[in-house]
Design an enzyme around this catalytic site. Structure first.
Site, PDB file in Angstrom:
ATOM      1  N   HIS A 116     -16.253   0.415 -45.904  1.00 20.74           N
ATOM      2  CA  HIS A 116     -15.460   0.316 -47.131  1.00 20.74           C
ATOM      3  C   HIS A 116     -15.984   1.332 -48.130  1.00 20.74           C
ATOM      4  O   HIS A 116     -17.196   1.561 -48.220  1.00 20.74           O
ATOM      5  CB  HIS A 116     -15.589  -1.095 -47.715  1.00 20.74           C
ATOM      6  N   ASN A 118     -14.878   2.837 -52.292  1.00 22.74           N
ATOM      7  CA  ASN A 118     -13.978   2.764 -53.427  1.00 22.74           C
ATOM      8  C   ASN A 118     -14.555   3.581 -54.568  1.00 22.74           C
ATOM      9  O   ASN A 118     -15.756   3.523 -54.834  1.00 22.74           O
ATOM     10  CB  ASN A 118     -13.792   1.302 -53.871  1.00 22.74           C
ATOM     11  N   VAL A 119     -13.720   4.366 -55.223  1.00 23.40           N
ATOM     12  CA  VAL A 119     -14.107   5.048 -56.463  1.00 23.40           C
ATOM     13  C   VAL A 119     -12.953   4.886 -57.445  1.00 23.40           C
ATOM     14  O   VAL A 119     -11.792   5.059 -57.085  1.00 23.40           O
ATOM     15  CB  VAL A 119     -14.438   6.548 -56.238  1.00 23.40           C
ATOM     16  N   HIS A 155     -27.660   4.760 -45.518  1.00 24.36           N
ATOM     17  CA  HIS A 155     -28.359   4.536 -46.784  1.00 24.36           C
ATOM     18  C   HIS A 155     -28.999   5.824 -47.310  1.00 24.36           C
ATOM     19  O   HIS A 155     -29.011   6.065 -48.525  1.00 24.36           O
ATOM     20  CB  HIS A 155     -29.416   3.449 -46.615  1.00 24.36           C
ATOM     21  N   HIS A 185     -20.752 -18.933 -50.057  1.00 24.26           N
ATOM     22  CA  HIS A 185     -20.467 -20.190 -49.377  1.00 24.26           C
ATOM     23  C   HIS A 185     -21.089 -20.250 -47.983  1.00 24.26           C
ATOM     24  O   HIS A 185     -21.183 -21.323 -47.390  1.00 24.26           O
ATOM     25  CB  HIS A 185     -18.952 -20.417 -49.296  1.00 24.26           C
ATOM     26  N   GLY A 268      -0.674  -8.082 -61.286  1.00 22.80           N
ATOM     27  CA  GLY A 268       0.673  -7.971 -60.742  1.00 22.80           C
ATOM     28  C   GLY A 268       0.883  -6.719 -59.920  1.00 22.80           C
ATOM     29  O   GLY A 268       1.986  -6.184 -59.862  1.00 22.80           O
ATOM     30  N   GLY A 269      -0.167  -6.246 -59.281  1.00 20.02           N
ATOM     31  CA  GLY A 269      -0.084  -5.023 -58.491  1.00 20.02           C
ATOM     32  C   GLY A 269       0.709  -5.198 -57.208  1.00 20.02           C
ATOM     33  O   GLY A 269       1.224  -6.276 -56.896  1.00 20.02           O
ATOM     34  N   ARG A 270       0.761  -4.123 -56.443  1.00 18.09           N
ATOM     35  CA  ARG A 270       1.541  -4.091 -55.204  1.00 18.09           C
ATOM     36  C   ARG A 270       0.751  -4.792 -54.094  1.00 18.09           C
ATOM     37  O   ARG A 270      -0.240  -4.282 -53.600  1.00 18.09           O
ATOM     38  CB  ARG A 270       1.837  -2.638 -54.837  1.00 18.09           C
TER      39      ARG A 270
END
Length: 312
Positions: A116, A118-119, A155, A185, A268-270
């Site tokens: 994964h 993300n930027v 890393h 959990h 409310g995104g896609r």
């Protein structure tokens, strides 16, 4: 961080993100032998509703990747969702813009880890016209079968990407990643971590954006050597079933804990693009216990517990 000219900053960040998405998907398509489907979308609505556009790229049923999704989005809204203001409550409810690239690659071979990355940038506008901008992102690795050299390489690449911006960044963001990608959990890490940061503007806009670019640019360097090492390893039904079982943990984290998923759904995104990270197949088994001394047990005992992967 207060910005004097948010439009110019937006115009700097957006082309970088679109270029990053193109570079990554081009390389992955070359490795897989199958092209990504490109799905451009636009959302229009009332002035108080979420508006924006994006480009979702998806590769499914490839030779190397069972599902690889990489999406760009740029949205604008009248009220900043609570998922984006956990550490900035004074900004709750302000108009905002958010843009980013997010990807999750689910390989076919269980010996290749899921990854994964993300930027993103978010900016909020105060009634007086002042605008506050911050960055977030990172990358993390989720193996099904652990290989120390793969995790150390991942890393080390993350550390090297951050080093120009302070020796404190990798230890700080690694610990943040370990804390964040943890299934409370189950009292269990999602994978072997990497780096994660959010609400970041410590270095000012120019250097904070430069750090974001360094992280984004490091992704292919961190992941592709692992793919090349593992993509031809033979596997059988046992490895496949364990991969599907562990993918269930990925689903649990993304739906229960992930702030990006919550932000997208709350604003409310896609939905189709927000859930791009879901694996195509996953399974659950009641109280599954790996055999003692098995490679499956090694994932739990040697790789998932928090540890320092880089010596020295």
């Amino acid at each position: 961080m207060t910005m004097a000219n948010s439009t110019s900053n937006t115009e700097l960040v957006r082309p970088y993100l679109l270029g990053l998405q193109q570079r990554i998907t081009d390389r992955i398509a070359a490795i897989d032998g199958k092209e990504f489907l490109a799905d451009a979308w636009e959302r229009k609505g009332a002035t108080d509703a979420l508006q924006g556009e994006g480009l979702t790229k998806i590769l499914e049923n490839g030779q190397v990747f069972e599902r690889a999704g990489c999406g760009f989005s740029h949205v604008r809204g009248a009220r900043l969702p609570t998922a984006a203001t956990q550490h900035r409550p004074e900004l709750a409810g302000l108009p905002f813009e958010a843009m980013g690239v997010s990807l999750v690659f689910h390989p076919r071979n269980p010996y290749i880890p899921t990854v994964h990355m993300n930027v993103r940038m978010i900016c909020a506008s105060a009634p007086q016209g002042q605008q506050t901008s911050w960055f977030g992102g990172g990358m993390d690795l989720t193996p099904y079968y652990g290989f120390e050299e793969d995790v150390v390489h991942f890393h080390t690449t993350c550390r090297d990407a951050l080093l120009p911006y302070g020796e404190d960044k990798y230890p700080r963001f690694k610990a943040w990643c370990d804390d964040y990608f943890f299934l409370k959990h189950r009292a269990e890490a999602r994978g072997v971590g990497g780096i994660f940061f959010d609400d970041f503007s410590d270095l000012g806009f120019d250097q904070s954006f430069a750090m974001l670019r360094s992280v984004g640019d490091a992704f292919l360097l961190a992941y592709l050597p692992i793919v090349e090492r593992r993509k031809h390893l033979p596997f059988a039904e046992r490895e496949r079933q364990f991969q599907l079982y562990r993918r269930g943990r990925y689903v649990e984290f993304n739906l229960v804990f992930d702030r990006g998923t919550h932000f997208g759904l709350q604003s409310g995104g896609r939905t189709e693009s927000i859930l791009l990270s879901m694996p195509p197949l996953a399974s659950w088994s009641y109280q599954m216990q790996p055999e003692p001394g098995s490679p499956e047990e090694a994932l739990y005992t040697r790789f998932l517990p928090r540890r320092d992967w880089i010596e020295g």
